[in-house]
Design a protein around this motif. Structure first.
Motif, short mmCIF file in Angstrom:
data_model
loop_
_atom_site.label_atom_id
_atom_site.label_comp_id
_atom_site.label_asym_id
_atom_site.label_seq_id
_atom_site.Cartn_x
_atom_site.Cartn_y
_atom_site.Cartn_z
N THR A 228 41.47 46.34 35.86
CA THR A 228 42.13 44.95 35.78
C THR A 228 42.24 43.91 36.91
O THR A 228 42.69 42.80 36.91
N MET A 229 41.70 44.32 38.18
CA MET A 229 41.57 43.57 39.36
C MET A 229 40.64 42.54 39.09
O MET A 229 39.70 42.71 38.69
N LEU B 37 51.46 43.53 41.97
CA LEU B 37 50.27 43.14 41.25
C LEU B 37 50.54 42.52 40.08
O LEU B 37 49.71 41.87 39.50
N GLN B 38 51.84 42.74 39.49
CA GLN B 38 52.07 41.89 38.32
C GLN B 38 51.99 40.34 38.69
O GLN B 38 51.78 39.73 37.62
N ALA B 39 51.84 39.91 39.90
CA ALA B 39 51.49 38.33 40.13
C ALA B 39 50.19 37.89 39.63
O ALA B 39 50.19 36.88 39.28
N GLY C 232 42.58 48.97 42.15
CA GLY C 232 41.68 48.03 42.35
C GLY C 232 41.65 47.29 43.79
O GLY C 232 40.73 46.51 44.02
N ILE C 233 42.69 47.72 44.74
CA ILE C 233 42.63 47.18 45.90
C ILE C 233 41.49 47.55 46.76
O ILE C 233 41.48 48.98 47.07
N THR C 234 40.53 46.94 47.37
CA THR C 234 39.44 47.51 48.01
C THR C 234 39.49 47.12 49.35
O THR C 234 38.82 47.66 50.25
N HIS C 235 40.16 46.11 49.76
CA HIS C 235 40.40 45.48 51.15
C HIS C 235 41.73 46.22 51.98
O HIS C 235 42.80 45.82 51.35
N MET D 150 43.96 40.94 45.64
CA MET D 150 45.07 41.26 46.19
C MET D 150 44.72 42.41 47.47
O MET D 150 43.81 43.24 47.24
N SER D 151 45.12 42.12 48.85
CA SER D 151 44.67 43.16 49.76
C SER D 151 45.94 43.79 50.36
O SER D 151 46.98 42.94 50.52
N LEU D 152 45.75 44.79 50.83
CA LEU D 152 46.80 45.68 51.61
C LEU D 152 46.55 45.74 53.29
O LEU D 152 45.79 45.90 54.04
N GLY D 153 47.70 45.03 53.83
CA GLY D 153 47.69 44.98 55.23
C GLY D 153 48.53 46.27 55.68
O GLY D 153 49.56 46.61 55.30
N LEU D 154 48.23 46.70 57.14
CA LEU D 154 48.84 47.80 57.56
C LEU D 154 49.57 47.56 58.80
O LEU D 154 49.78 48.69 59.69
N TRP D 155 50.07 46.41 58.79
CA TRP D 155 50.99 45.95 60.13
C TRP D 155 52.27 46.89 60.30
O TRP D 155 52.55 47.35 61.21
N HIS D 156 52.91 47.05 59.27
CA HIS D 156 54.18 48.02 59.11
C HIS D 156 53.78 48.98 58.26
O HIS D 156 53.07 49.01 57.33
#
Ligand SMILES: NC(=O)c1ccc[n+]([C@@H]2O[C@H](COP(=O)([O-])OP(=O)(O)OC[C@H]3O[C@@H](n4cnc5c(N)ncnc54)[C@H](OP(=O)(O)O)[C@@H]3O)[C@@H](O)[C@H]2O)c1
Length: 329
Positions: A12-13, A308-310, A56-59, A28-34
């Motif tokens: 679906t990504m 991800l609904q966005a 499906g987030i690969t980044h 969409m990517s995931l950040g690890l700041w917090h």
């Protein structure tokens, strides 16, 4: 327990090409700041990464200083990679950065070649990786010649320690110079990482046009304005929110009555679109095809599945856009 990623993860990504490069990034990517420091619950951090990858987030986006303490997000992500994602390294785009204060003395900050090269060496040890996919200069340094900073990025790629390079927080004029230097060196800039949300729109004043012209990708950070662009602060400050649990970068005094009024009005438009405000805030960024991927943060795995609904509706009518502009004016 052994982790087996969902076999449905690529169904679906959406994957968008990053500028003129050959690489595509998940929208969409995931950040690890917090939420990834030693102060956080490791199993929760691990579930955040697994949830993202399963959808499906690969980044995954890091920096040398993410924690707290600084460096601990890279250490924890390195542990997660080793435990759960070792056999999936080639399905991942992992980035890190240097540019903010990392260690004492004159070589642990800003943009010298000395700092950038040593910092990436330290990051690779914490991440237990031989290379990262993208290495960024995290913020402009007006006291170091841009030629030196860009030469450091080029060197790092030639050393095989990063595949691509990016810059973050650079304004259009300095970004344009950086792109030219990098192109001349033979290491074109892959991506720019600016702050961009409904509450922070400076990139619309020239940066997005420049990125399109130069064929450079764009990964906007803090698209939810750290959680403000959700419905969570409409009725006070929840105990598990960033304001209550961290309160360093997003503070109680950022939640002014004027801001709450704007959030309420935006929330109404989101409802009319059949979205939650968080979804609309992310769709609003992704409506622009110059944006490669939107860089979210999350404190709980279900925030990732919610955000991800966005992706289901990134089209806006001109009336909706005008109504949003009126609220934000
Ligand atoms: N290059 C730079 O200078 C720079 C600077 C800052 C960030 N970044 C990058 O950008 C990434 C994202 O930044 P950010 O964490 O500020 O992004 P954000 O997406 O604006 O905010 C994330 C926070 O919003 C809340 N949230 C997320 N999804 C939600 C949902 N569906 N419903 C309700 N609340 C939700 C969570 O906070 P709660 O704790 O309230 O649950 C979450 O931690 C960072 O991790 C980092 O990789 C880069």
């Amino acid at each position: 327990m052994t982790y087996t990623p969902s076999p449905e993860r690529y169904n679906t990504m959406e994957y968008r090409r990053c500028g003129n490069s050959g690489v595509k990034l998940s929208a969409m990517s995931l950040g690890l700041w917090h939420n990834f420091g030693h102060v956080n619950n490791f199993e929760n951090s691990r579930n955040l990464v697994k949830t993202a990858f399963d959808h499906g987030i690969t980044h995954f986006d890091l920096a040398n200083n993410y924690g707290p303490p600084p460096g601990s997000a890279e250490e924890n992500f390195g542990k997660i990679l080793f435990q759960d994602l070792r056999s999936y390294r080639d399905e991942l785009i992992i980035s890190t950065k240097a540019g903010y204060t990392m260690w004492d003395g004159p070589y642990g900050d800003w943009g010298s070649k000395k700092y950038l090269v040593s910092s990436l060496d330290q990051s690779l040890k914490r991440l237990k990786l031989e290379y990262v996919d993208i290495f960024y200069h995290h913020r402009p340094d007006h006291n170091t010649p841009l030629e030196e900073t860009m030469a450091a990025l080029d060197l790092i790629v030639r050393q095989g320690k990063a595949l691509y390079v990016g810059i973050s927080n650079y304004r259009p004029a300095e970004a344009e110079k950086a792109f030219r230097i990098l192109k001349d060196l033979g290491t074109p800039c892959l991506i720019h990482q600016p702050k961009y949300s409904m509450f922070e729109r400076w990139v619309e004043g020239g940066l997005l046009d420049l990125l399109e012209k130069e064929g450079v990708g764009c990964i906007p950070f803090s698209p939810l304005a750290q959680g403000l662009l959700t419905d969570k602060y409409l009725h006070g400050i929840p105990a598990d929110s960033r304001v209550a649990t961290s309160g360093v970068f997003l503070k109680e005094d950022h939640i002014t009555p004027e801001r709450i009024e704007k959030i309420k009005a935006l929330n109404q438009i989101a409802e009319q679109r059949g979205q939650k405000l968080a979804h609309m805030a992310l769709s609003w960024i992704l409506k622009d095809k110059r944006v490669t991927t939107v860089l979210i943060g999350a404190s709980k795995p279900d925030q990732i599945t919610d955000s991800l609904q966005a992706l289901k509706n990134t089209n806006f009518s001109t009336d909706e856009l005008a109504a949003i502009d009126r609220i934000l004016a």
